[in-house]
Write a protein that holds these residues in place. Structure first.
Motif, PDB file in Angstrom:
ATOM      1  N   UNK A  17       0.845  -1.203   0.000  1.00 17.89           N
ATOM      2  CA  UNK A  17       0.000   0.000   0.000  1.00 17.89           C
ATOM      3  C   UNK A  17       0.873   1.245   0.000  1.00 17.89           C
ATOM      4  N   UNK A  18       0.593   2.149  -0.893  1.00 21.61           N
ATOM      5  CA  UNK A  18       1.328   3.404  -1.038  1.00 21.61           C
ATOM      6  C   UNK A  18       0.365   4.536  -0.682  1.00 21.61           C
ATOM      7  N   UNK A  19       0.758   5.362   0.288  1.00 19.70           N
ATOM      8  CA  UNK A  19      -0.120   6.439   0.749  1.00 19.70           C
ATOM      9  C   UNK A  19       0.272   7.747   0.075  1.00 19.70           C
ATOM     10  N   UNK A  20      -0.682   8.335  -0.650  1.00 21.29           N
ATOM     11  CA  UNK A  20      -0.463   9.617  -1.316  1.00 21.29           C
ATOM     12  C   UNK A  20      -0.753  10.734  -0.317  1.00 21.29           C
ATOM     13  N   UNK A  21       0.303  11.417   0.125  1.00 20.78           N
ATOM     14  CA  UNK A  21       0.151  12.459   1.150  1.00 20.78           C
ATOM     15  C   UNK A  21      -0.335  13.778   0.577  1.00 20.78           C
ATOM     16  N   UNK A  22      -0.134  13.994  -0.732  1.00 19.93           N
ATOM     17  CA  UNK A  22      -0.546  15.253  -1.334  1.00 19.93           C
ATOM     18  C   UNK A  22       0.561  15.853  -2.181  1.00 19.93           C
ATOM     19  N   UNK A  23       0.565  17.162  -2.280  1.00 17.46           N
ATOM     20  CA  UNK A  23       1.518  17.840  -3.168  1.00 17.46           C
ATOM     21  C   UNK A  23       2.926  17.812  -2.580  1.00 17.46           C
ATOM     22  N   UNK A  24       3.854  18.447  -3.264  1.00 19.23           N
ATOM     23  CA  UNK A  24       5.264  18.326  -2.883  1.00 19.23           C
ATOM     24  C   UNK A  24       5.553  18.978  -1.519  1.00 19.23           C
ATOM     25  N   UNK A  25       4.682  19.875  -1.056  1.00 21.63           N
ATOM     26  CA  UNK A  25       4.911  20.438   0.285  1.00 21.63           C
ATOM     27  C   UNK A  25       4.796  19.360   1.360  1.00 21.63           C
ATOM     28  N   UNK A  26       4.145  18.255   1.062  1.00 18.63           N
ATOM     29  CA  UNK A  26       4.039  17.177   2.051  1.00 18.63           C
ATOM     30  C   UNK A  26       5.360  16.436   2.226  1.00 18.63           C
ATOM     31  N   UNK A  27       6.336  16.746   1.362  1.00 18.18           N
ATOM     32  CA  UNK A  27       7.693  16.210   1.575  1.00 18.18           C
ATOM     33  C   UNK A  27       8.256  16.678   2.912  1.00 18.18           C
ATOM     34  N   UNK A  28       7.773  17.833   3.409  1.00 15.33           N
ATOM     35  CA  UNK A  28       8.229  18.279   4.733  1.00 15.33           C
ATOM     36  C   UNK A  28       7.968  17.203   5.787  1.00 15.33           C
ATOM     37  N   UNK A  29       6.784  16.623   5.727  1.00 12.24           N
ATOM     38  CA  UNK A  29       6.411  15.627   6.731  1.00 12.24           C
ATOM     39  C   UNK A  29       7.317  14.408   6.705  1.00 12.24           C
ATOM     40  N   UNK A  30       7.562  13.870   5.523  1.00 15.41           N
ATOM     41  CA  UNK A  30       8.378  12.648   5.465  1.00 15.41           C
ATOM     42  C   UNK A  30       9.849  12.944   5.732  1.00 15.41           C
ATOM     43  N   UNK A  31      10.311  14.141   5.384  1.00 14.35           N
ATOM     44  CA  UNK A  31      11.698  14.488   5.723  1.00 14.35           C
ATOM     45  C   UNK A  31      11.837  14.760   7.226  1.00 14.35           C
ATOM     46  N   UNK A  32      10.838  15.407   7.816  1.00 13.97           N
ATOM     47  CA  UNK A  32      10.896  15.714   9.257  1.00 13.97           C
ATOM     48  C   UNK A  32      10.636  14.487  10.128  1.00 13.97           C
ATOM     49  N   UNK A  33      10.237  13.393   9.498  1.00 12.89           N
ATOM     50  CA  UNK A  33      10.099  12.127  10.219  1.00 12.89           C
ATOM     51  C   UNK A  33      11.478  11.526  10.547  1.00 12.89           C
ATOM     52  N   UNK A  34      12.516  11.975   9.841  1.00 11.26           N
ATOM     53  CA  UNK A  34      13.836  11.356  10.010  1.00 11.26           C
ATOM     54  C   UNK A  34      14.363  11.398  11.447  1.00 11.26           C
ATOM     55  N   UNK A  35      14.228  12.515  12.165  1.00 13.66           N
ATOM     56  CA  UNK A  35      14.721  12.509  13.551  1.00 13.66           C
ATOM     57  C   UNK A  35      14.044  11.434  14.413  1.00 13.66           C
ATOM     58  N   UNK A  36      12.753  11.177  14.192  1.00  8.17           N
ATOM     59  CA  UNK A  36      12.099  10.083  14.911  1.00  8.17           C
ATOM     60  C   UNK A  36      12.625   8.740  14.416  1.00  8.17           C
ATOM     61  N   UNK A  37      12.777   8.618  13.110  1.00  6.58           N
ATOM     62  CA  UNK A  37      13.285   7.373  12.527  1.00  6.58           C
ATOM     63  C   UNK A  37      14.658   7.018  13.118  1.00  6.58           C
ATOM     64  N   UNK A  38      15.515   8.017  13.224  1.00  3.64           N
ATOM     65  CA  UNK A  38      16.857   7.762  13.762  1.00  3.64           C
ATOM     66  C   UNK A  38      16.796   7.268  15.209  1.00  3.64           C
ATOM     67  N   UNK A  39      15.878   7.806  16.004  1.00  2.79           N
ATOM     68  CA  UNK A  39      15.746   7.359  17.387  1.00  2.79           C
ATOM     69  C   UNK A  39      15.096   5.987  17.458  1.00  2.79           C
ATOM     70  N   UNK A  40      14.181   5.707  16.538  1.00  3.96           N
ATOM     71  CA  UNK A  40      13.577   4.374  16.502  1.00  3.96           C
ATOM     72  C   UNK A  40      14.625   3.327  16.139  1.00  3.96           C
ATOM     73  N   UNK A  41      15.539   3.697  15.263  1.00  2.00           N
ATOM     74  CA  UNK A  41      16.660   2.816  14.935  1.00  2.00           C
ATOM     75  C   UNK A  41      17.438   2.484  16.217  1.00  2.00           C
ATOM     76  N   UNK A  42      17.674   3.489  17.052  1.00  2.00           N
ATOM     77  CA  UNK A  42      18.344   3.253  18.322  1.00  2.00           C
ATOM     78  C   UNK A  42      17.552   2.296  19.205  1.00  2.00           C
ATOM     79  N   UNK A  43      16.228   2.445  19.183  1.00  2.00           N
ATOM     80  CA  UNK A  43      15.377   1.583  20.008  1.00  2.00           C
ATOM     81  C   UNK A  43      15.348   0.153  19.474  1.00  2.00           C
ATOM     82  N   UNK A  44      15.167   0.017  18.163  1.00  2.00           N
ATOM     83  CA  UNK A  44      15.021  -1.335  17.603  1.00  2.00           C
ATOM     84  C   UNK A  44      16.377  -2.001  17.404  1.00  2.00           C
TER      85      UNK A  44
END
Lengths: 227, 227
Positions: A189-216
């Motif tokens: 399943x591929x979720x369409x977030x919207x226009x290119x401004x929604x790239x902010x959301x997936x790029x700003x997810x990285x700090x959480x992703x990096x900490x989740x990497x530490x957790x997992x």
């Protein structure tokens, strides 16, 4: 299909290998072909030097960004965030215009130590910077939220019961990128977030992703949107 | 337990109602008690005016931030991001020091239109700002990644098969917050991201969360970390 992959690191190698395995022609773009082949390590150090990798993938061609872009009908940007706009400039708008650019890059800033911060965020994103600099390129931001091996083999984790996102202004480009994600790479399943401004959301997810990497203790995880 | 909830909006009402239903004494803190009771609407407009809500929850006391903080053994911060530091200043360090502050706030900036951006991010977070301003308060950032009703009733969605995060410098405070999340609210798994700097990650997730809300057409979703 004739494809181009920008970037010779782990993500570039992984995408290029998958595309080649699927039978597509693949040109990997780099700044300086001779320098890339002479380099002992890879840019991100935890995967083979490109020359060693290429010996195992003889069908993949190494070329300049401009040559790779010219030959590709679709371009995957797997450069690091700091190198993305310079790489696209070297590729040249004339070689990119009208084509789909699958942007996988993250605007990570390692200059302030670990974990990295972002070079751009909140009111702008690297995806938007690319789209503004190349208004006639059909930018689709995707895949930047997972580790390289999951990008092209999501079924290895929970049989693919997790999600990937697309952001972009061009609906037809997003539909084609979604088909590639599903039919070539195996995303369920591929979720369409919207226009290119929604790239902010997936790029700003990285700090959480990096900490989740530490957790997992492994980068081999992803989010499932439970609803 | 004697508890305090800062904020009279949807999140504050939801947390306060849950705590009261569990049999805890609850004081809701606000800037101006008379003004809050006189207000026709609620701060976030999609839930009852506080006076109407309080008639249905007569056990919940409305008080100033200072009075609520003084009476609470644990404090839940459900103010909006812009109001958080002023609310804590009004509460007073003397009424907060040594206590656990469960910080649910998000530093959302609505001044530039929708969707909101963040007032602080990337190299800092609201969670860190609170911890710096009140070094003797035991700040635990959590619950800011889900809609209010899920905070206190996660089992309503996929029987709770999704995740919530905690960030903070005080291991004992995080352990107590985790016990509250599990035993009082029903969370099945709580992921400890690390120290208070990891609040950046959960706050910077908000732009993605807001776009996912657009996709799902309901705020009643959450992420599961698939690993």
């Amino acid at each position: 299909m004739n494809t181009a992959v920008f970037g010779t690191g782990m993500v570039g190698q992984t995408i290029a290998a998958k595309l080649a395995a699927l039978g597509h022609r693949v040109a990997v773009g780099t700044r300086d072909v001779a320098a890339t082949l002479a380099r002992a390590g890879s840019p991100d150090a935890w995967n083979p030097a490109f020359a060693d990798w290429q010996r195992q993938h003889p069908d993949v061609k190494l070329a300049t960004y401009a040559e790779a872009a010219a030959s590709g009908e679709i371009i995957f940007n797997a450069t690091n965030g700091a190198g993305t706009l310079p790489a696209l400039e070297m590729a040249g708008a004339g070689n990119l215009n009208g084509k789909i650019l699958i942007d996988i890059s993250n605007p990570l800033d390692f200059s302030k130590g670990m974990p990295p911060s972002l070079t751009v965020c909140n009111t702008d994103s690297l995806g938007e910077q690319i789209q503004r600099a190349f208004p006639d390129v059909r930018v689709v931001k995707t895949l930047n939220t997972v580790t390289a091996s999951l990008m092209v083999n999501p079924r290895q984790l929970a049989d693919g019961d997790h999600h990937i996102f697309v952001s972009g202004n061009d609906a037809a480009a997003k539909a084609q990128a979604t088909a590639i994600l599903k039919d070539w790479f195996g995303w369920r399943e591929v979720i369409d977030l919207g226009d290119i401004t929604t790239a902010r959301g997936v790029e700003m997810y990285l700090p959480l992703w990096l900490r989740l990497w530490g957790f997992t203790q492994s980068p081999n995880f992803n989010v499932k949107i439970v609803r």
